[in-house]
Write an enzyme that holds these catalytic residues in place. Sequence first.
Site, short mmCIF file in Angstrom:
data_model
loop_
_atom_site.label_atom_id
_atom_site.label_comp_id
_atom_site.label_asym_id
_atom_site.label_seq_id
_atom_site.Cartn_x
_atom_site.Cartn_y
_atom_site.Cartn_z
N GLY B 188 0.83 -1.21 0.00
CA GLY B 188 0.00 0.00 0.00
C GLY B 188 0.85 1.24 0.00
O GLY B 188 1.88 1.30 -0.68
N ASN B 189 0.44 2.24 0.78
CA ASN B 189 1.16 3.51 0.75
C ASN B 189 2.06 3.66 1.98
O ASN B 189 1.92 2.93 2.96
CB ASN B 189 0.19 4.69 0.64
CG ASN B 189 -0.70 4.80 1.87
OD1 ASN B 189 -0.21 5.02 2.98
ND2 ASN B 189 -1.99 4.62 1.69
N VAL B 192 0.48 4.45 5.71
CA VAL B 192 -0.02 3.27 6.43
C VAL B 192 1.14 2.30 6.68
O VAL B 192 1.18 1.63 7.71
CB VAL B 192 -1.16 2.58 5.65
CG1 VAL B 192 -1.63 1.33 6.37
CG2 VAL B 192 -2.33 3.55 5.46
N GLY B 193 2.10 2.26 5.78
CA GLY B 193 3.29 1.42 5.97
C GLY B 193 3.97 1.73 7.30
O GLY B 193 4.39 0.83 8.03
N GLU B 210 5.56 -3.33 0.83
CA GLU B 210 5.58 -3.03 -0.61
C GLU B 210 4.85 -1.71 -0.79
O GLU B 210 3.63 -1.66 -0.77
CB GLU B 210 4.86 -4.15 -1.38
CG GLU B 210 5.53 -5.50 -1.26
CD GLU B 210 6.75 -5.62 -2.16
OE1 GLU B 210 6.78 -4.95 -3.21
OE2 GLU B 210 7.69 -6.35 -1.79
N CYS B 244 1.31 0.08 -8.71
CA CYS B 244 2.42 0.63 -7.91
C CYS B 244 3.68 0.83 -8.75
O CYS B 244 4.52 1.66 -8.41
CB CYS B 244 2.71 -0.26 -6.71
SG CYS B 244 2.85 -2.00 -7.12
#
Lengths: 440, 489
Positions: B188-189, B192-193, B210, B244
């Site tokens: 994700g982004n 949030v990572g 990722e 992505c």
Amino acid sequence: MLENNESQFLKALQHDLHKPKFEALLSEIAVIKNEAIYAANNLEEWMEPEYVEKTLSTALDECYVLKEPLGVVLVIGHWSFPLQLCLIPFIGAVSAGNCVVVRPSETASNTAELLQNLLPKYLDNECYHVIYGGHKDAQNDLSDLLQHKFDHVFYTGDATTGKLVMQAATKFLTPVTLVLAGKNPCYIDRNCDIYMAARRIAWARFVNAGQNLLAPDYVLCHADVHDKLLKELYTCVTEFYGEAPEKSPDFGRLVSIEHYQKLKELLGCGKLFIGGKSDEGIKYIAPTILLDVKENDPIMEKDIFGPVLPIIKVCALEEAINIIRKREKPLAVYVYSSNFKVISEVMSRTSSGCFCSNDSGMQNMFLTLPFGGVGGSGMGCCHGKYGFDTFSHRRACILRNIGIECVTYLRYPPYVDKNLSLILWASSLSRRSSGWCQIS
Amino acid sequence: MDQMKNTVGKARAAFNSRKACSLEFRKQQLQALRRLLTENEDRIADALHKDLNKNKLDTQVFEIIGLEGEIALLLEKLTEWAAPRPVERNLLTLMDEVYIQPEPLGVVLIIGAWNYPFVLSLQPLLGAIAAGNAVVLKPSEVSENSAALIKELIPKYLDKDLYQVVCGGVAETTELLKEKFDHIMYTGNSTVGKIVMEAAAKHLTPVTLELGGKSPCYIDKNVDIDTVCRRIAWGKFTNCGQTCIAPDYILCDKSIHEKVIERLKETIKEFYGEDPKKSPDYCRIINTHHVKRILSLLEGSKVAYGGQYDEASCYIAPTILTDVSPTSKVMKEEIFGPLLPILTVNNVDEAIQFINQRDKPLALYAFCHDKKVLKKIVAETSSGGVTANDTMIHFTISTLPFGGVGNSGMGAYHGKFSFDTFSHHRACLIKSLKMETVNKVRYPPGSPEKVKWIKRLITKQVNFGKLGLVFIGLLGALLAVLMKVLLLH
């Protein structure tokens, strides 16, 4: 640097830990030199791009993995082996092409100061730095340092600080390697050469006055051989250190008064069998063995990291495995047995950073084995090529031709069912021949 | 929430029962997952169509084929990958067994993404299953039809206790992240990572992240612009730019700038017709929140082509932007949509400098006939992966690790890299209690002679075949005798 200043390093280690020359030469100096030579000899091979198997659709392309430096690496050392635990990760980071900031442990202050003085004399001053703030407010110093962005942080130490390091690294999405101390269990089976086992365990426990990440923390001894083990342990401790270990040049001291005091409190657990003598003035605790220790005694709650070995009697292998499994995954699990089935059983039903049967503390001397933890004992690893890999980014590369569009066109819109069938057929072909094929 | 505790507890109990230890069991689960895909192709395509307006070919190519290929690879290689990996020994261990044993980690949490809802949830799942773990899978709630289908199908095909699916949004994910896992994989982004990594730090849980980034795409002046533009347009506008590793922006040589714009316009028409809204091959933006986000990026740049949108149907036309300032909004954050900004540079060094001033991206693309120039670009930049003279292809090769670096993530997966990511590589030393004479050198009291012997024994690495082992066995015995004699003096 190590060769030219060997006596200074030995002196510093003597001051910090009363490290016997024998131990210092082998577990610090020789091991680091070994790592450096191994890295230098293999570096070219490690740095080579790794060409990989291709798919049908990429048969004419160059596909490989490039090993690239990450950038600026922070290595936070530990006082138990103040040189080794800084310089071995340092060697990995340097060989991978990074710039490195080393922060040796302030607790082993003589060694830290020496490293800070000597490293800049031998290595590039721009790329490699030693940060040592003295004995001031070490915890705050570390927090301050971690406010900066690094491209990888390597920490050796305890789990509490390990969590803080990882939390700080989150701010910059910095990957971390954590090598954390834990309670390494040591199971002694009833079918075992007790004479050998006792020696290997005693050596591993009492080297560096027990201040060793890989030392067996507690022994689970089968009831059938319990008394024999005690007899052998008594004999070999005397053989190793004499009747008065405080006089032996081969026995170390605790690193600090704080550490001494924490350990002294644990001496009340169970029943004293050998040792127990202590002297705060010289930070000395004798090689000590405690019996009849209960699972919920304070000494079983946290890692001992000192020359005190609790022995718990167990009636069966199953009991030992259950005790081990109740706790966090340690850095190492040890088993002493001449029965391979027992060794296999313990290995398959426990988890740990590393596993060793019929010996203790030897695993990290081998450059071809990764040294690292799992779960509560950490993440990631180093030594040898694993160090190089830890501090590298593996970049997937594919170099294609701009020609051969006649195959590539199949994937473009507007989508046609005919093309889809062709693609599906091509991919199933590729799968049958190993690997799989996407459109190209 | 107790529900999360129960779910994770169930998975952990199932892991502790050791049924996932057997390779046969793992293979059966992988085969079951293959059946899940083949028996539900239409339902999967339907869910993707509802979520993203994805068509059948895109579904096959970007979701199904990849998964089927990965399953085939895992089934073929699992026995080999799970086997002990012997390592070189030294003189001290030449009679011992020294190897690395891959072991399962325990309970793995996989948080999927909405842009490729099946492949980005199930491909990590495959790796985690193959490595012998229990899994809690949380597909993205944003692609709700796909998430619902995954939740329905997984328990029908896979072991119900070992592999759990949890659906929900931010609140549920936050609760889930309070539990202890043995590995967390998030796609994700980066915002949030960081939340995921922060939660993981509390339990010392390793993570694979990722994430995205702005994947640059450099076009050199001496290239076949037709082919180049087709490959870039395909990479950019597939899935409406919501990939992505889509080429985020173009850096092209000044001299070909106009031609690139023209050719891109023609390619878009070739792919999607005059009105892409009517093309069955053009996807939609996942939801109106993202439509608004993407449209806000248009500010300050000139729309050279496209720009049409219809918020109600989540449609944004394939759009080319020019006169883009390097400090504009569209150049500050990952676009993740069908806007393609084109900036010009005077030469490749300027392009490299531009790229290096920004965070390390997940992918880097360069189009050039000269391999030397390509290798220069690769050597002087960093990114998760590189495809030269095409886009996105490095994702499709299972022998290449797929992952980011720096802000674009940490860790990697695909093929063996998945297996290794979800395994613990346990260093194992199986010693005998024999050869004690050799081992005696390490015991106190110390001596200079002993030091010399140990140095010899640990510095030499050895790797022998079977005959060599016999020879070494004899040598070892001789060594033991020799040492006994010498040390006695």
